[in-house]
Design an enzyme around this catalytic site. Structure first.
Site, PDB file in Angstrom:
ATOM      1  N   CYS A  10     -20.070 -36.673 -15.938  1.00  0.00           N
ATOM      2  CA  CYS A  10     -18.798 -36.509 -16.642  1.00  0.00           C
ATOM      3  C   CYS A  10     -18.872 -37.371 -17.896  1.00  0.00           C
ATOM      4  O   CYS A  10     -19.952 -37.828 -18.277  1.00  0.00           O
ATOM      5  CB  CYS A  10     -17.608 -36.872 -15.758  1.00  0.00           C
ATOM      6  N   ALA A  11     -17.760 -37.612 -18.543  1.00  0.00           N
ATOM      7  CA  ALA A  11     -17.788 -38.342 -19.808  1.00  0.00           C
ATOM      8  C   ALA A  11     -18.170 -39.801 -19.626  1.00  0.00           C
ATOM      9  O   ALA A  11     -18.892 -40.374 -20.435  1.00  0.00           O
ATOM     10  CB  ALA A  11     -16.432 -38.243 -20.502  1.00  0.00           C
TER      11      ALA A  11
END
Length: 562
Positions: free
Chosen positions: A465-466
């Site tokens: 994810c980020a």
């Protein structure tokens, strides 16, 4: 409202292209690489400065030792970031170049540091001036980090190199291959540094700070912070990780302001800068983008709808630590017209209230950088140096967020409750259909086949994810499911970009839904290494984090059936 949501949704492809921009991603990934340095140095500042608030002053020798750790970490941040940003941009370029004609990222990092010093750092008796090696040199670092990889890219693509005989070992040949772009880069910035100072009368770093000073001032105003944090929320509302787009553009402002605030604070003056990492973490995104902490609490404790109550109880702890994807996709808030107004407006109002406290009541802005997972109200108090007014502002923000979200929460809770009553209290099948399909008849055979036929095979799954926070929830769910079912599988989480050199270490890489715009790139990289890849919808992802067996089935299905 529906028309407005539809209009924003039609613009999603354009926003995804922005999030895919190599230069913004390079700044983001470069800063992520330096976060441990920033947090490490900040811990020393907390130890050095916080006792002063309570009337205790460290002995001079102890104080010097504490500040030394800060000066030799945060004090050379621009030097570190020019290297990490240049490497990230180089890695992005290499994804588009043939495998046998790649840019040497190590050479790029080394040359970027040399060129940054040439452009931005003045020689003094006995060494270098450190004035622009830290936060004041970040804008110069960005310029250098953007130019050097492009010089290398031009030379590599056009085969401008010193060719060696085939008998020469590859590592020696690579040294000569890097010599021309290295020489061009160093000579270019050496000449620029000479002529620029003669023409402008000041160094490049000092000049670029003067040029961007109006932007820094405007960004710190009421309209500026509204645009920045409103944009973050709007991007997230349509399912794109907003901070990944917005924060790279303001990272230099964040860091410069926190440094300026610290200097003012240490001098006993008023720390007036609003726009900092702390403002983003502990004011605008209190509980995550959209400032969802109190909404999650309402769902958990006063919702009448079974769906909202279940989502709230599952989400309240992660949201407390600013991981709010479970509530964003589980409620959902993303693309839900009911919550468009509070989701966009609450972060803006929070920052405006914070700015009012600073400008009109004399409260200090953030002077320390803390981990973004620090619970919001605690982060506000610690980050502002135990400002007395922070003890008033923290509960006030929670109260304001509750008041604004409450009527929208009540409307949505009533809607869901009516639907549940209509459907005999059952949560709509469409909310869980994607995951239920994974555990339906026939899917269990995937697990059985994996256990019986591949009992000795070690499987590895990576979830991206980020920042590595949301992805850890699914990674843990997969590992838990594997342990329950006796499947030999490990699963870990990383931030997107950290996986580049480790793709072939995994059998499957799963991309979180808020990073879906990066899936084409991920799939291209994974296919080249023979690794399976997958992404999910928001609701499916949230349900997988709650259901370890379904998470395991999902991973095995992709590995064995696709």
């Amino acid at each position: 409202m529906e028309r407005l949501i539809h209009l924003i949704e039609t613009m999603k492809p354009m926003f995804e292209k922005v999030s895919y921009n190599s230069y913004l991603r390079a700044i983001r990934d470069g800063f992520v690489s330096c976060i441990p340095v920033v947090l490490f140095s900040s811990m020393f500042i907390l130890v050095a400065c916080v006792p002063n608030i309570f009337g205790y002053v460290w002995p001079e020798n102890i104080s010097q030792l504490l500040w030394k750790a800060y000066n030799y970490s945060m004090g050379i941040l621009a030097v570190l970031m020019v290297a990490t940003i240049a490497k990230s941009l180089t890695d992005n370029f290499n994804n588009l170049l043939p495998k046998l004609r790649q840019i040497n990222s190590v050479s790029v990092m080394i040359v970027s540091i040399c060129c940054f010093l040439l452009l931005s750092v003045e020689s003094i008796k006995g060494g270098f001036s450190s004035e622009y090696m830290g936060t004041k040199g970040l804008l110069s670092a960005f310029v250098v980090a953007f130019i050097i990889p492009n010089i290398y890219k031009f030379c590599v693509k056009n085969n401008i190199t010193i060719k060696m005989p085939d008998e020469v070992p590859h590592n020696i040949s690579q040294t000569f291959a890097d010599l021309i772009p290295l020489a061009v880069s160093v000579l270019f910035f050496w000449l620029v540094s000479i002529f620029f100072k003669d023409l402008v009368g000041m160094g490049f770093s000092a000049w670029i700070l003067e040029v961007f000073k109006p932007l820094f001032t405007a960004a710190d105003g009421y309209i500026g912070v509204a645009i920045i944090y409103g944009a973050m929320a709007m991007f997230w509302f349509i399912g794109i990780h907003g901070p990944s787009i917005v924060e790279p553009a303001v990272t230099a402002i964040y860091i410069a302001n926190i440094e300026a605030n610290l200097n003012l604070f240490q001098a006993g003056e008023h720390a007036t800068n609003v726009l900092t990492h702390g403002t983003s973490y502990f004011v605008a995104t209190l509980g995550g983008t959209g400032a969802t902490l109190m909404f999650a609490a309402m769902c958990a404790f006063i919702a009448k709808s079974k769906q909202l109550r279940a989502v709230g109880k599952t989400s309240i702890v992660p949201v407390l630590f600013a991981v709010n994807e479970p509530i964003l996709f589980g409620a959902p808030l993303v693309l839900n017209p009911v919550f468009f107004v509070p989701f966009i407006c609450v972060p803006i109002l929070n920052v405006w209230l914070f700015k009012f406290f600073i400008e009109n009541l004399g409260m200090n802005g953030f002077v320390y950088i803390l981990p973004w997972t620090t619970p919001g109200t605690l982060g506000l108090i610690l980050g502002t140096g135990f400002a007395k007014l922070s003890f008033l502002l923290a509960p006030l923000l929670l109260f304001v967020d509750t008041v604004i979200y409450y009527p929208f929460f009540k409307v949505y809770d009533k809607q869901l409750l009516a639907k549940e009553i209509e459907n005999n209290g059952e949560i709509q099948a469409k909310n869980l259909g994607a995951v239920q399909a994974l555990t339906a008849a026939g899917k269990q055979s995937v697990v059985q086949a994996a256990v019986s036929e591949n009992a000795d095979q070690q499987l590895s799954v990576l979830v991206l994810c980020a920042s590595g926070a949301t992805s850890s929830m699914l990674a843990k769910s997969i590992s838990k499911g594997a342990k329950q079912k006796g499947v030999n599988m490990d699963s870990i989480a990383m931030a997107y970009g950290q996986h580049k050199e480790k793709i072939n270490d995994f059998d499957l890489i799963v991309l979180a839904p808020q990073m879906a715009s990066m899936y084409d790139e991920l799939k291209h990289d994974c296919d080249a290494e023979g690794t399976k890849s997958a992404t999910t919808s928001g609701k499916e992802y949230v349900e997988l984090t709650r259901n370890p067996e379904a998470a395991l089935n999902f991973a095995l299905k992709v590995i064995y059936e696709n």
